[in-house]
Design an enzyme around this catalytic site. Structure first.
Site, PDB file in Angstrom:
ATOM      1  N   GLY A  70     -30.570 -16.947 -50.245  1.00  0.00           N
ATOM      2  CA  GLY A  70     -29.374 -16.903 -51.076  1.00  0.00           C
ATOM      3  C   GLY A  70     -29.292 -18.029 -52.093  1.00  0.00           C
ATOM      4  O   GLY A  70     -28.916 -17.801 -53.251  1.00  0.00           O
ATOM      5  N   ASN A 151     -17.496 -17.430 -47.502  1.00  0.00           N
ATOM      6  CA  ASN A 151     -18.179 -17.632 -46.213  1.00  0.00           C
ATOM      7  C   ASN A 151     -17.357 -18.413 -45.203  1.00  0.00           C
ATOM      8  O   ASN A 151     -17.606 -18.344 -44.010  1.00  0.00           O
ATOM      9  CB  ASN A 151     -19.526 -18.329 -46.435  1.00  0.00           C
ATOM     10  CG  ASN A 151     -19.410 -19.571 -47.296  1.00  0.00           C
ATOM     11  OD1 ASN A 151     -18.872 -19.513 -48.393  1.00  0.00           O
ATOM     12  ND2 ASN A 151     -19.905 -20.687 -46.813  1.00  0.00           N
ATOM     13  N   GLN A 179     -22.694 -12.977 -47.817  1.00  0.00           N
ATOM     14  CA  GLN A 179     -21.964 -12.706 -46.569  1.00  0.00           C
ATOM     15  C   GLN A 179     -21.632 -11.224 -46.389  1.00  0.00           C
ATOM     16  O   GLN A 179     -21.198 -10.826 -45.308  1.00  0.00           O
ATOM     17  CB  GLN A 179     -20.669 -13.529 -46.503  1.00  0.00           C
ATOM     18  CG  GLN A 179     -20.889 -15.016 -46.332  1.00  0.00           C
ATOM     19  CD  GLN A 179     -21.457 -15.402 -44.956  1.00  0.00           C
ATOM     20  OE1 GLN A 179     -21.366 -14.651 -43.993  1.00  0.00           O
ATOM     21  NE2 GLN A 179     -22.055 -16.582 -44.880  1.00  0.00           N
ATOM     22  N   HIS A 201     -31.188 -13.729 -43.395  1.00  0.00           N
ATOM     23  CA  HIS A 201     -30.794 -14.302 -42.095  1.00  0.00           C
ATOM     24  C   HIS A 201     -29.323 -14.103 -41.773  1.00  0.00           C
ATOM     25  O   HIS A 201     -28.871 -14.482 -40.684  1.00  0.00           O
ATOM     26  CB  HIS A 201     -31.172 -15.790 -42.021  1.00  0.00           C
ATOM     27  CG  HIS A 201     -30.432 -16.717 -42.934  1.00  0.00           C
ATOM     28  ND1 HIS A 201     -29.509 -17.609 -42.456  1.00  0.00           N
ATOM     29  CD2 HIS A 201     -30.480 -16.908 -44.266  1.00  0.00           C
ATOM     30  CE1 HIS A 201     -29.027 -18.325 -43.470  1.00  0.00           C
ATOM     31  NE2 HIS A 201     -29.601 -17.913 -44.580  1.00  0.00           N
ATOM     32  N   THR A 237     -46.807 -16.989 -54.103  1.00  0.00           N
ATOM     33  CA  THR A 237     -47.283 -15.883 -53.265  1.00  0.00           C
ATOM     34  C   THR A 237     -46.141 -15.325 -52.415  1.00  0.00           C
ATOM     35  O   THR A 237     -45.387 -16.077 -51.795  1.00  0.00           O
ATOM     36  CB  THR A 237     -48.435 -16.385 -52.355  1.00  0.00           C
ATOM     37  OG1 THR A 237     -49.474 -16.873 -53.210  1.00  0.00           O
ATOM     38  CG2 THR A 237     -48.975 -15.272 -51.466  1.00  0.00           C
ATOM     39  N   CYS A 328     -16.407 -34.356 -39.446  1.00  0.00           N
ATOM     40  CA  CYS A 328     -15.930 -35.659 -38.975  1.00  0.00           C
ATOM     41  C   CYS A 328     -17.018 -36.693 -39.146  1.00  0.00           C
ATOM     42  O   CYS A 328     -18.109 -36.524 -38.632  1.00  0.00           O
ATOM     43  CB  CYS A 328     -15.549 -35.569 -37.502  1.00  0.00           C
ATOM     44  SG  CYS A 328     -13.790 -35.450 -37.295  1.00  0.00           S
TER      45      CYS A 328
END
Ligand SMILES: Cc1ncc(COP(=O)(O)O)c(C=O)c1O
Length: 384
Positions: A70, A151, A179, A201, A237, A328
């Site tokens: 993506g 997403n 998505q 994926h 390739t 965090c």
């Protein structure tokens, strides 16, 4: 046992995909650009995969350019709009995936490309009336880049509506469909889109492979200098076995799409109901619990709780994999750029994204709900 509810980040490969890839890895080791028999064997695999996907999406095979996924496809689209198609202006949103927003910002740092940011409505959706104003405000050749579904929070645009608006203003339209590809059907002959993107994926295909769809008649050049692969639109390739896996994942997804949608909507509703039953003050950012949002994603804002900052870590210890709308770092809550842009960031509350896939079960959602109850124990009372 681990409960994987982070399918918007990536998905497990389907066994059928692995089975399709293995013989290709074993026997099709030739370079698809080689003219000998072993090379031609690989070329056949690549072109059969392209034809199979084009048939599913109702486009010509030559309109699909294989990429590493993506991010590359988004970069290629924006690059093509500016370098090959003369766009001097990009309209996008700060809530886009960083593959789009950072690429757009990079171009805007290089005059003469102007960057215009579309506003969002209070519920998180793109303000289409503002988009229309932005389109009408300039005669510069423009690219509009707006993702089909966000997403993090799952707000969606109507591709037909936005694409038609872009056409009316002579603007090009790119949509990051990473998505939604293979979670919804696409008829690319009917949709007014110039570019859409795909990453294998996200629907149980392999990582590191995807494509950019380029509408007929648009001539674009590669961002990767190299050989003349993909008709000189993407050097390097071809990733033959992954391309075969990508096509297999798409075939699987579309073969039982309606069943998949019902299954996942059911799991999401179960999660929503379970959270509502457990917490008085639970919220769903950008109304991600609503029907018209991306059905695979639920973004939950939990009531204030002393353990909020550790929630992701504690859920991980409980065997539940999800992701955080906030990061965090050294005790400081940084917050996701999407939640900030859309106005849902709240330093008092932690937001977690649960995203569902075809292999999740109702029993897993129950286990996740129990784990969430333990982590946020007492939050129901504290929110009262
Ligand atoms: C909306 C969106 N666009 C682009 C990407 C990037 O795709 P990839 O990981 O294949 O580069 C992702 C992946 O997280 C995404 O969710």
């Amino acid at each position: 046992m681990t409960v994987y509810l982070d399918n918007a980040a990536t998905t497990a490969m389907a066994p059928e995909v692995l089975e399709a890839m293995w013989p290709v890895m074993h026997h099709c080791y030739g370079n698809p650009s080689s003219s000998h028999a072993i090379g031609r064997r690989s070329r056949v695999q690549v072109e059969q995969s392209r034809r199979s996907m084009a048939a599913q999406l109702n486009c010509h095979p030559s309109n699909l350019i294989f990429t590493s996924g993506g991010t590359e496809a988004d970069n290629l689209a924006l690059n093509a709009a500016v370098v090959d198609l003369g766009c001097e202006r990009i309209i996008t949103s700060e809530a886009e995936h960083s593959a789009v927003i950072k690429t757009a910002e990079r171009w805007s740092d290089r005059a003469p490309v102007e960057l215009a940011l579309v506003k969002h409505l209070p519920d998180g959706r793109v303000d289409v009336a503002h988009l229309a104003e932005l389109l009408a405000a300039s005669d510069k050749k423009t690219l509009v880049s707006l993702m089909h579904a966000n997403n993090e929070v799952g707000v969606m645009i109507d591709l037909l509506e936005v694409g038609t608006l872009c056409r009316a203003h002579g603007a090009l339209f790119h949509s990051d469909t990473v998505q939604t590809m293979c979670h919804y059907r696409f008829d690319l002959q009917a949709l007014p889109v110039d570019f859409i993107t795909c990453a294998g994926h996200k629907f149980h295909g392999p990582k590191g492979v995807g494509f950019l769809y380029v509408a007929p008649g648009l001539k674009i050049t590669s961002i990767i200098a190299g050989g003349g692969q993909e008709r000189s639109m993407r050097g390097g390739t071809e990733n033959v076995h992954s391309i075969v896996g990508l096509a297999k994942a798409m075939e699987l997804a579309f073969s039982d799409l309606e069943h998949h949608q019902v299954h996942i909507r059911g799991l999401k509703q179960q999660m929503v109901a379970g959270l509502r039953a457990r917490f008085k003050d639970v919220r769903f950012n950008a109304d991600s619990d609503q029907e018209d949002r991306l059905y695979t994603v639920l973004n939950v804002s939990f009531p204030p709780h002393p353990k909020s900052g550790m929630a992701l870590f504690l859920l991980d210890l409980e065997g539940v994999c999800c992701s955080s709308g906030s990061a965090c770092s050294s005790g400081a809550t940084l917050g996701s750029h999407v939640l900030r842009t859309l106005g849902f960031h709240d330093p008092e509350r932690v937001s977690l994204r649960f995203s569902f896939g075809r292999y999740n079960t109702e029993a897993e959602v129950d286990r996740a709900l129990e784990a969430v109850s333990r982590v946020f124990a007492g939050a129901a009372e504290s929110a009262a």
